[in-house]
Design a protein around this motif. Structure first.
Motif, PDB file in Angstrom:
ATOM      1  N   LYS A 169       0.819  -1.220   0.000  1.00 31.90           N
ATOM      2  CA  LYS A 169       0.000   0.000   0.000  1.00 31.90           C
ATOM      3  C   LYS A 169       0.851   1.269   0.000  1.00 31.90           C
ATOM      4  O   LYS A 169       0.335   2.360  -0.207  1.00 31.90           O
ATOM      5  N   LYS A 170       2.141   1.120   0.304  1.00 33.46           N
ATOM      6  CA  LYS A 170       3.082   2.251   0.328  1.00 33.46           C
ATOM      7  C   LYS A 170       2.663   3.328   1.342  1.00 33.46           C
ATOM      8  O   LYS A 170       2.658   4.513   1.039  1.00 33.46           O
ATOM      9  N   VAL A 171       2.300   2.854   2.534  1.00 33.48           N
ATOM     10  CA  VAL A 171       1.932   3.778   3.608  1.00 33.48           C
ATOM     11  C   VAL A 171       2.748   3.465   4.855  1.00 33.48           C
ATOM     12  O   VAL A 171       3.262   2.351   5.022  1.00 33.48           O
ATOM     13  N   GLY A 172       2.845   4.442   5.727  1.00 35.15           N
ATOM     14  CA  GLY A 172       3.613   4.307   6.943  1.00 35.15           C
ATOM     15  C   GLY A 172       2.811   3.779   8.111  1.00 35.15           C
ATOM     16  O   GLY A 172       1.633   3.428   7.995  1.00 35.15           O
ATOM     17  N   VAL A 173       3.479   3.771   9.241  1.00 33.93           N
ATOM     18  CA  VAL A 173       2.912   3.281  10.493  1.00 33.93           C
ATOM     19  C   VAL A 173       2.348   4.476  11.261  1.00 33.93           C
ATOM     20  O   VAL A 173       3.075   5.404  11.596  1.00 33.93           O
ATOM     21  N   HIS A 174       1.066   4.433  11.523  1.00 32.79           N
ATOM     22  CA  HIS A 174       0.393   5.534  12.214  1.00 32.79           C
ATOM     23  C   HIS A 174      -0.449   4.967  13.359  1.00 32.79           C
ATOM     24  O   HIS A 174      -1.652   4.765  13.220  1.00 32.79           O
ATOM     25  N   GLY A 175       0.212   4.675  14.480  1.00 31.59           N
ATOM     26  CA  GLY A 175      -0.515   4.211  15.664  1.00 31.59           C
ATOM     27  C   GLY A 175      -0.952   2.760  15.621  1.00 31.59           C
ATOM     28  O   GLY A 175      -1.731   2.340  16.472  1.00 31.59           O
ATOM     29  N   VAL A 176      -0.484   2.008  14.644  1.00 30.35           N
ATOM     30  CA  VAL A 176      -0.816   0.585  14.601  1.00 30.35           C
ATOM     31  C   VAL A 176       0.299  -0.208  15.273  1.00 30.35           C
ATOM     32  O   VAL A 176       1.381   0.317  15.531  1.00 30.35           O
ATOM     33  N   LYS A 177       0.016  -1.447  15.549  1.00 30.15           N
ATOM     34  CA  LYS A 177       1.012  -2.356  16.121  1.00 30.15           C
ATOM     35  C   LYS A 177       1.101  -3.573  15.206  1.00 30.15           C
ATOM     36  O   LYS A 177       0.330  -3.710  14.261  1.00 30.15           O
ATOM     37  N   PHE A 178       2.044  -4.457  15.540  1.00 27.80           N
ATOM     38  CA  PHE A 178       2.274  -5.613  14.695  1.00 27.80           C
ATOM     39  C   PHE A 178       2.357  -6.883  15.525  1.00 27.80           C
ATOM     40  O   PHE A 178       2.921  -6.888  16.617  1.00 27.80           O
ATOM     41  N   GLU A 179       1.794  -7.942  14.967  1.00 28.86           N
ATOM     42  CA  GLU A 179       1.948  -9.262  15.558  1.00 28.86           C
ATOM     43  C   GLU A 179       2.770 -10.083  14.566  1.00 28.86           C
ATOM     44  O   GLU A 179       2.349 -10.304  13.420  1.00 28.86           O
ATOM     45  N   VAL A 180       3.936 -10.507  15.015  1.00 29.30           N
ATOM     46  CA  VAL A 180       4.833 -11.287  14.165  1.00 29.30           C
ATOM     47  C   VAL A 180       4.500 -12.759  14.369  1.00 29.30           C
ATOM     48  O   VAL A 180       4.649 -13.300  15.470  1.00 29.30           O
ATOM     49  N   ALA A 205      -4.295   6.412   5.851  1.00 32.86           N
ATOM     50  CA  ALA A 205      -2.870   6.736   5.946  1.00 32.86           C
ATOM     51  C   ALA A 205      -2.416   7.524   4.723  1.00 32.86           C
ATOM     52  O   ALA A 205      -1.667   8.504   4.842  1.00 32.86           O
ATOM     53  N   THR A 206      -2.891   7.137   3.559  1.00 35.49           N
ATOM     54  CA  THR A 206      -2.551   7.848   2.323  1.00 35.49           C
ATOM     55  C   THR A 206      -3.053   9.282   2.387  1.00 35.49           C
ATOM     56  O   THR A 206      -2.321  10.223   2.044  1.00 35.49           O
ATOM     57  N   LEU A 207      -4.289   9.470   2.825  1.00 35.48           N
ATOM     58  CA  LEU A 207      -4.859  10.817   2.939  1.00 35.48           C
ATOM     59  C   LEU A 207      -4.054  11.670   3.918  1.00 35.48           C
ATOM     60  O   LEU A 207      -3.753  12.831   3.639  1.00 35.48           O
ATOM     61  N   HIS A 208      -3.714  11.097   5.059  1.00 32.61           N
ATOM     62  CA  HIS A 208      -2.950  11.839   6.058  1.00 32.61           C
ATOM     63  C   HIS A 208      -1.568  12.215   5.525  1.00 32.61           C
ATOM     64  O   HIS A 208      -1.124  13.361   5.685  1.00 32.61           O
ATOM     65  N   GLU A 209      -0.911  11.265   4.895  1.00 37.93           N
ATOM     66  CA  GLU A 209       0.433  11.519   4.373  1.00 37.93           C
ATOM     67  C   GLU A 209       0.411  12.556   3.242  1.00 37.93           C
ATOM     68  O   GLU A 209       1.344  13.338   3.094  1.00 37.93           O
ATOM     69  N   ALA A 210      -0.666  12.590   2.457  1.00 37.14           N
ATOM     70  CA  ALA A 210      -0.766  13.524   1.337  1.00 37.14           C
ATOM     71  C   ALA A 210      -1.179  14.929   1.774  1.00 37.14           C
ATOM     72  O   ALA A 210      -0.759  15.917   1.167  1.00 37.14           O
ATOM     73  N   THR A 211      -2.001  15.009   2.838  1.00 37.64           N
ATOM     74  CA  THR A 211      -2.563  16.313   3.216  1.00 37.64           C
ATOM     75  C   THR A 211      -2.042  16.855   4.546  1.00 37.64           C
ATOM     76  O   THR A 211      -2.122  18.058   4.781  1.00 37.64           O
TER      77      THR A 211
END
Length: 173
Positions: free
Chosen positions: A47-58, A124-130
């Motif tokens: 999706k080419k988006v960053g991490v914004h308050g999410v977490k990860f389960e490996v 995330a795309t909207l936030h990163e763009a605007t």
């Protein structure tokens, strides 16, 4: 007598729903507590988006993105799990209506825009763009309840719903 029986049934169902919501809430909080803040996510990469308050389960099968679902008080009620292939799952019995994940900061001012989007990648795309704050509503059916809750929480902001273009998806069905 029928009215009393119907009220009793409704009360029992409401208690069962509240218990299911609380169980899902407990599961979500525990899941997020064990999750990591940083990981390489195939989904976020595609999706080419960053991490914004999410977490990860490996996991052995890959890295799942965990998107917290919060209410107006910031309480976590659930988690949306996004698998590496993009499939999305919610905790069974969990609450979704009126819950969101916020990307960015909101200043309750009349000139402040607050965008509302269906999914995490779009938000995330909207936030990163605007640079504007964006609330993730999780699906189209939750847009209206989320907007209602956000309007009550931030009465002065300018809400803008940024709908998905689901035309291609609709044509497949």
């Amino acid at each position: 007598q029928a009215v009393a029986k119907r009220k009793e049934t409704e009360q029992r169902e409401a208690q069962a729903t509240a218990k299911a919501h609380q169980n899902a809430c407990n599961e979500a909080v525990a899941l997020l507590a064990k999750a990591v803040d940083e990981a390489t996510s195939p989904y976020l990469g595609i999706k080419k988006v960053g991490v914004h308050g999410v977490k990860f389960e490996v996991l052995t099968a890959g890295v799942d993105v965990l998107v917290p679902m919060r209410d107006a008080h910031g309480k976590v009620w659930g988690v949306q799990r996004i698998k590496p292939d993009g499939s999305k799952l919610f905790i069974k019995g969990g609450r979704k209506s009126g819950l969101w994940h916020l990307i960015g900061e909101v200043a309750d001012a009349s000139n402040q825009w607050l965008l509302v989007a269906e999914g995490y990648a779009t938000a995330a795309t909207l936030h990163e763009a605007t640079g504007y704050p964006v609330a993730v509503a999780f699906d189209a059916g939750n847009l209206s309840p989320v907007c209602d809750a956000l309007r009550a929480l931030y009465p002065s902001v300018r809400l803008l719903v940024c709908a998905d273009n689901d035309q291609a998806t609709a044509q497949k069905t």
